[in-house]
Structures are given as C-alpha cells and as structure tokens.
Design a protein around this motif. Structure first.
Motif, PDB file in Angstrom:
ATOM      1  N   LEU A 186       0.834  -1.202   0.000  1.00 38.58           N
ATOM      2  CA  LEU A 186       0.000   0.000   0.000  1.00 38.58           C
ATOM      3  C   LEU A 186       0.867   1.250   0.000  1.00 38.58           C
ATOM      4  CD1 LEU A 186      -2.589  -1.124   2.712  1.00 38.58           C
ATOM      5  CD2 LEU A 186      -2.766  -1.376   0.222  1.00 38.58           C
ATOM      6  N   VAL A 187       0.353   2.309  -0.627  1.00 35.92           N
ATOM      7  CA  VAL A 187       1.071   3.578  -0.749  1.00 35.92           C
ATOM      8  C   VAL A 187       0.323   4.651   0.027  1.00 35.92           C
ATOM      9  CG1 VAL A 187       1.961   5.324  -2.335  1.00 35.92           C
ATOM     10  CG2 VAL A 187       1.885   2.923  -3.042  1.00 35.92           C
ATOM     11  N   GLN A 188       1.062   5.441   0.809  1.00 39.84           N
ATOM     12  CA  GLN A 188       0.454   6.545   1.555  1.00 39.84           C
ATOM     13  C   GLN A 188       0.984   7.895   1.072  1.00 39.84           C
ATOM     14  OE1 GLN A 188       1.748   3.749   3.446  1.00 39.84           O
ATOM     15  NE2 GLN A 188      -0.344   3.010   3.213  1.00 39.84           N
ATOM     16  N   ASN A 189       0.106   8.885   1.113  1.00 37.15           N
ATOM     17  CA  ASN A 189       0.482  10.279   0.882  1.00 37.15           C
ATOM     18  C   ASN A 189       0.118  11.090   2.111  1.00 37.15           C
ATOM     19  OD1 ASN A 189       1.454   9.885  -1.683  1.00 37.15           O
ATOM     20  ND2 ASN A 189      -0.367  10.632  -2.739  1.00 37.15           N
ATOM     21  N   THR A 190       0.846  12.164   2.361  1.00 40.60           N
ATOM     22  CA  THR A 190       0.474  13.076   3.444  1.00 40.60           C
ATOM     23  C   THR A 190      -0.358  14.210   2.851  1.00 40.60           C
ATOM     24  OG1 THR A 190       2.565  14.273   3.195  1.00 40.60           O
ATOM     25  CG2 THR A 190       2.468  12.561   4.880  1.00 40.60           C
ATOM     26  N   ARG A 191      -1.399  14.595   3.581  1.00 36.56           N
ATOM     27  CA  ARG A 191      -2.296  15.654   3.127  1.00 36.56           C
ATOM     28  C   ARG A 191      -2.421  16.706   4.230  1.00 36.56           C
ATOM     29  NH1 ARG A 191      -3.671  15.377  -2.137  1.00 36.56           N
ATOM     30  NH2 ARG A 191      -5.683  16.359  -1.664  1.00 36.56           N
ATOM     31  N   PRO A 192      -2.260  17.999   3.888  1.00 33.61           N
ATOM     32  CA  PRO A 192      -2.410  19.055   4.900  1.00 33.61           C
ATOM     33  C   PRO A 192      -3.881  19.247   5.273  1.00 33.61           C
ATOM     34  CG  PRO A 192      -2.058  20.016   2.727  1.00 33.61           C
ATOM     35  CD  PRO A 192      -1.896  18.535   2.563  1.00 33.61           C
ATOM     36  N   LEU A 193      -4.131  19.509   6.549  1.00 33.87           N
ATOM     37  CA  LEU A 193      -5.482  19.774   7.042  1.00 33.87           C
ATOM     38  C   LEU A 193      -5.490  21.107   7.765  1.00 33.87           C
ATOM     39  CD1 LEU A 193      -6.219  16.210   8.510  1.00 33.87           C
ATOM     40  CD2 LEU A 193      -6.926  17.092   6.275  1.00 33.87           C
ATOM     41  N   ALA A 194      -6.648  21.484   8.298  1.00 32.91           N
ATOM     42  CA  ALA A 194      -6.801  22.773   8.978  1.00 32.91           C
ATOM     43  C   ALA A 194      -5.955  22.837  10.247  1.00 32.91           C
ATOM     44  CB  ALA A 194      -8.273  22.998   9.321  1.00 32.91           C
TER      45      ALA A 194
END
Length: 551
Positions: A319-327
């Motif tokens: 599996l591949v993960q990405n980081t995503r910015p949040l509030a």
C-alpha cells in the motif's frame, strides 16, 4: 442510420453523465448528513455528559478509531506531532542525538548516536536523565522527555545525569544540532571479494547513500559481489526505493506502478539515473520485518532477475500513503494506492477491504493468489510479500535469552562492563571470555529473570484442555511426571545457551564502545543469513541457476 447511431451515443453519454452526477450528489448528501449527526452528537456529549469531558481528547479518540477501521497506515497528526512526520520523511530532527527509554520509572539513555552532541558530551548508554534544564523527569514518560530534548538547532539544554556505579549526579550542557539519521549506518567487506551494505531506512537521500557506499566498496579492487541487507527495514519513501534499485539497474527501467481510486494516484516510476554497476552479482537479505519500500527493492531485483533474495518472506505491505495538509496545521497520512512491482504483482498480504465479521483482518486467500513471471520467465506470486530465492530459517531466541533481554539484564550488565573497562578489542574481533561470562552468571545470581519455555506453555494448555473435557484426573500422574521432566533450570539453561547469550552480550557491549557500527560488526560473524548469501555469491553456478528459468 448514422444520425440514429449518433443520437443513441448521445443518449448513452447523457445517461452515464446523469448516473455519475447522481452518485456524486448521493455521496455528498451522505457526507453532509453524517457530519451534521456527528456534530450534534459531539455537542450533546460535551454539554450534557455527567462528568467533564475534554473536547480535543474526545475528538482525537473518534478520529483515531475511524481511521483505524480502514488500515494501520492511515493516520492523523496534530500540530504538535508534525515534527514526527518530518522525521519519518527526512530522517532529520533538532536534538541531542540519542535514543531514550523508560526503565523502572527512570529515563535512561538507550544509545547515543556516533558524532552527535550526546556522544561528544560523553553521555553513555545506561546514564539516567534526572532532570532537564533543572526540571525533574520523575513521573515523566519517554515521550514527554523526548519532547523536552528536541528543539531548534544551536540551542542549549542542561542535563542532570546519574551514572550507575557512581554516587554523585553530574551535569552536562549540550547544544542541540540538526540530527540526520543515516539510511546506511554501515558498509564494509565481509570477505576478500564480497561487500556488505546495511540499509535501515528509506528517508531522503537513501539512494545516494547506497550509491556512495557501493562506489566506496568498488575502490577495493577485489570486489566481485555485494550483499544489500534490508532485514528489519520498515520502508519509507517510494521514490527512494526506485533510487536504491537504480544503483543496480539501468536508466529508464520501470520499477513500480501505483493504482488508486483517484486518477492522479495512478503513476509509473522508472529509474532516472546512471547505475553504478549493472553486472555485479547481488544478494538482497530480507526477513518478516522488511516492508514497503524494502519490498519494492527486493521484489524489483527479483522480478528483473538482477540478483537473488536470501532470508525469510517479507512483511507484505503493498500500500502507498500520501500526506495531506489539514486545517490548523494538522496533517493526515492516507492510503491512496496499491503498488505493483515490475512483474505486475502486488505483494499486499492482508485484505483490509474485506474484514472478518469480528473486525479482524485476514490474509489474501490462497485461491486468489496469482502467478507472475520474472524477466527470465521464473515463476513468482502476489498476495503475500516477497518469497526469497534462498529461504533460511527464522532467527529465534531461547526463552532464557528473551527473558534476559526483556528485563534489560543484558543492557544493565553491558552498562556495568563499560563503566569498569575503558577499552575493548575492535568490534569485529571482540569476544566475551569465559571469565567474563562467568562474571555475568554471577551478576544474575540475585536477579529475577524467570520464564516459561514453549514446552511448558504447551503442557499447561494441554492440562487446561484436559480439565475442561474432564479427563485430567485420569492423566494427572503422567502430567506430573512430564511436568517435572520439562521443568526448566535457569542455571543449566545458562550453560546450554551460552553461545547464544554470549553473542547477545558481545553485541550489547560492542555498542557501548563503537555505537551502531559496533553493534553491526559484532553480529556479522554469527549471522547465518550473511553466511548463506556469501555461499551463494561465491558459487557462480548456484547463483546463475537460481536466476534461470525453472522448467
């Protein structure tokens, strides 16, 4: 006829578009509805629950539980945890350069990194951190203390320390630095013509570190083969896995493909750089803790028939993960795709999509495992990690060794040994003398390290089953006789497993003097996987046969 055909196509297109729009509207409605429900529930609990609640803690519990229901790799990070995310991707942080652990209510230096502020200031493994900048560490856990030790580079921190065997506390003032954990902590020649590279992570620059290590080894004119050790490597950045593989395979070679629900996550990754060596025989070492990026490298080397894999089956994380910015400066790491190595197989072992009724996760069933082919036409399979070309037995410790490790008795003895002995022989040649081992046995005389052997555990389970089925009274005499026969004797076990325990002690003691490099060098001489890799690499016929098509 043509106009009717165009009209039919137009109707079908409009219908498909309408269905897509309806699906989007339904999804949006479900999200909106459930957010409203959750918001109302959260507000009611916060307002009316009988005891005071911590809104942030309650929300974090809900977020973590929601993400846990997906897979272990989709995680939320608060603003205070962003530094941890940075460390996972870069291998860098601001601090003193030492790992710590909590033992018996005290915060103990586990290992200073070679060349770090901690090491240059004279901190040793086993030192107890009593206070930081005058604030006591009593009652603090290792996570709290780690936070206090980290900080901006070039800022001072004052540690109050207590060294076992010494009466008085002492202070050290350290200046924090940017600490970079090396992906390649060690490389060397293990024989006159076989090189060895230990790769422990896939943070930024891993590919360059492997490339530089191999280039240094090639300066030895006798280098004829190389071992790349990925055992215990949990993975990291996907592009660094491609770069590491690129050291051994040509530019423009497809290494990994990712496929996800969102089209942007469907990507192909090819090697971009000039390789260091396309012909040198390669043996990749793996075990059950080799995961993710480690499996891309070992799987690609195997699929491309560029080398052999030696050891045990890998973890099976495809599996591949990405980081995503949040509030509010928070982030999440989210699984966005599965990856496929050159043969086209995905090595994911656990099926998180189809959970069991009790919520547990099962492995991909054998009936769904498919066959693929390497470049040379060898058979390989998906659905369960990378299976080595040469499988070795998994290293397992005796019950007494596990007990000595878990109770930190090997660690504590090594600490005492270092405080009594200023120097030792080089890690590669250091061995524990019989006198040293007898001293260790004497050291254990008043220590608690009791344990239950596997045989004793099995016998106890047998007894419980017999009691449940009401047969125990009939077999009790035989049970008691067998129990007495199997009962372990700590003193005799210290003799029986002397070689194993001595090896663990030598590694722990070598770490005190030569740090991570010493630990690795100390274990090389006893490493069965390395011996197997050397055997394969020195036998050209065996190596070439393993890479040939098996009819």
């Amino acid at each position: 006829m043509f106009k009717r055909y165009k009209k039919t196509l137009l109707v079908l297109a409009v219908a498909a578009s309408s269905l897509g729009t309806m699906a989007f509207v339904d999804d949006f409605f479900e999200i909106s509805k459930n957010l409203d429900i959750f918001s109302a529930l959260y507000r009611e609990v916060n307002t009316n629950y009988v005891d005071e609640v911590e809104p942030a803690k309650l929300m974090r519990t809900g977020i973590d539980a929601m993400l846990k229901s997906l897979d272990p790799y989709t995680n939320f990070y608060s603003e205070s945890e962003i530094e941890d995310v940075r460390f996972m991707t870069t291998g860098q942080y601001g601090g003193i350069g030492a790992t710590i652990a909590q033992r018996k209510g005290e915060i103990v230096v586990n290992e200073p990194y070679e060349g770090s502020p901690a090491q240059t200031a004279g901190l040793r493994a086993g030192d107890i951190i009593v206070a930081i900048d005058g604030k006591s560490t009593k009652g603090k856990n290792s996570g709290d203390v780690t936070t206090f030790l980290k900080g901006q580079p070039n800022t001072p921190v004052v540690l109050t320390l207590r060294r076992p065997g010494e009466n008085a506390d002492f202070q050290k003032t350290l200046t924090r630095q940017e600490i970079k954990i090396k992906n390649v902590p060690y490389f060397s020649m293990v024989t006159d013509n076989i090189g060895y590279i230990k790769l422990t992570g896939f943070t930024q620059n891993a590919g360059n570190e492997v490339k530089d290590a191999l280039a240094e080894l090639k300066k030895n004119g006798g280098l004829k083969a190389v071992i790349l050790d990925l055992r215990g490597n949990p993975g990291g950045l996907l592009n660094e896995a491609v770069n590491v593989t690129n050291v051994f395979v040509d530019r423009g070679q497809l290494i990994v493909t990712t496929k996800g629900k969102v089209a942007d996550n469907n990507r192909s990754y090819k090697t971009l750089n000039t390789p260091i060596d396309l012909a040198i025989p390669v043996a990749v070492l793996t075990n059950s803790q080799s995961a993710s990026a480690s499996e891309i490298v070992s799987g690609a080397i195997q699929d491309l028939d560029r080398g052999v894999v030696v050891g045990q089956r890998t973890f099976g994380k495809g599996l591949v993960q990405n980081t995503r910015p949040l509030a509010f400066n928070t982030q999440m790491k989210i699984t966005v795709a599965k990856y496929y190595i050159p043969s086209g197989r995905c090595i994911q072992a656990l099926d998180y999509t189809h959970r069991n009724p009790d919520g547990s996760v099962g492995k991909i069933p054998d009936s769904l495992i498919r066959e693929f082919k390497t470049t040379n036409g060898r058979k390989v399979y998906d659905g369960g990690g990378v299976t080595p070309d040469f499988v070795t037995d998994q290293n397992s410790l005796s019950s007494i060794a596990i007990s000595l490790l878990s109770k930190s008795l090997l660690f504590d003895y090594a600490t005492n040994y270092r405080n009594k002995n200023a120097t030792i022989a080089p890690a590669k040649t250091f061995t524990l003398s019989d006198a040293d081992y007898n001293d260790f046995v004497k050291y254990l005389s008043d220590k608690d390290y009791d344990y239950v052997t596997a045989s004793e555990k099995t016998l106890e389970e047998y007894k419980n089953a017999a009691i449940k089925e009401k047969y125990f009274d009939a077999i009790k005499p035989d049970y008691e006789k067998l129990k007495n026969s199997l009962k372990h004797d700590k003193q005799s076990d210290l003799v029986k497993f002397k070689d194993e325990i001595s090896g663990l002690l030598e590694s722990e003691i070598a770490t005190r003097y030569y740090y991570q490099r010493g630990k690795i060098e100390s274990t090389l001489k006893r490493d069965k996987d390395i011996k197997k890799a050397v055997e394969v690499l020195t036998n050209t016929n065996q190596y070439n046969t393993a890479l040939a098509v098996k009819n």
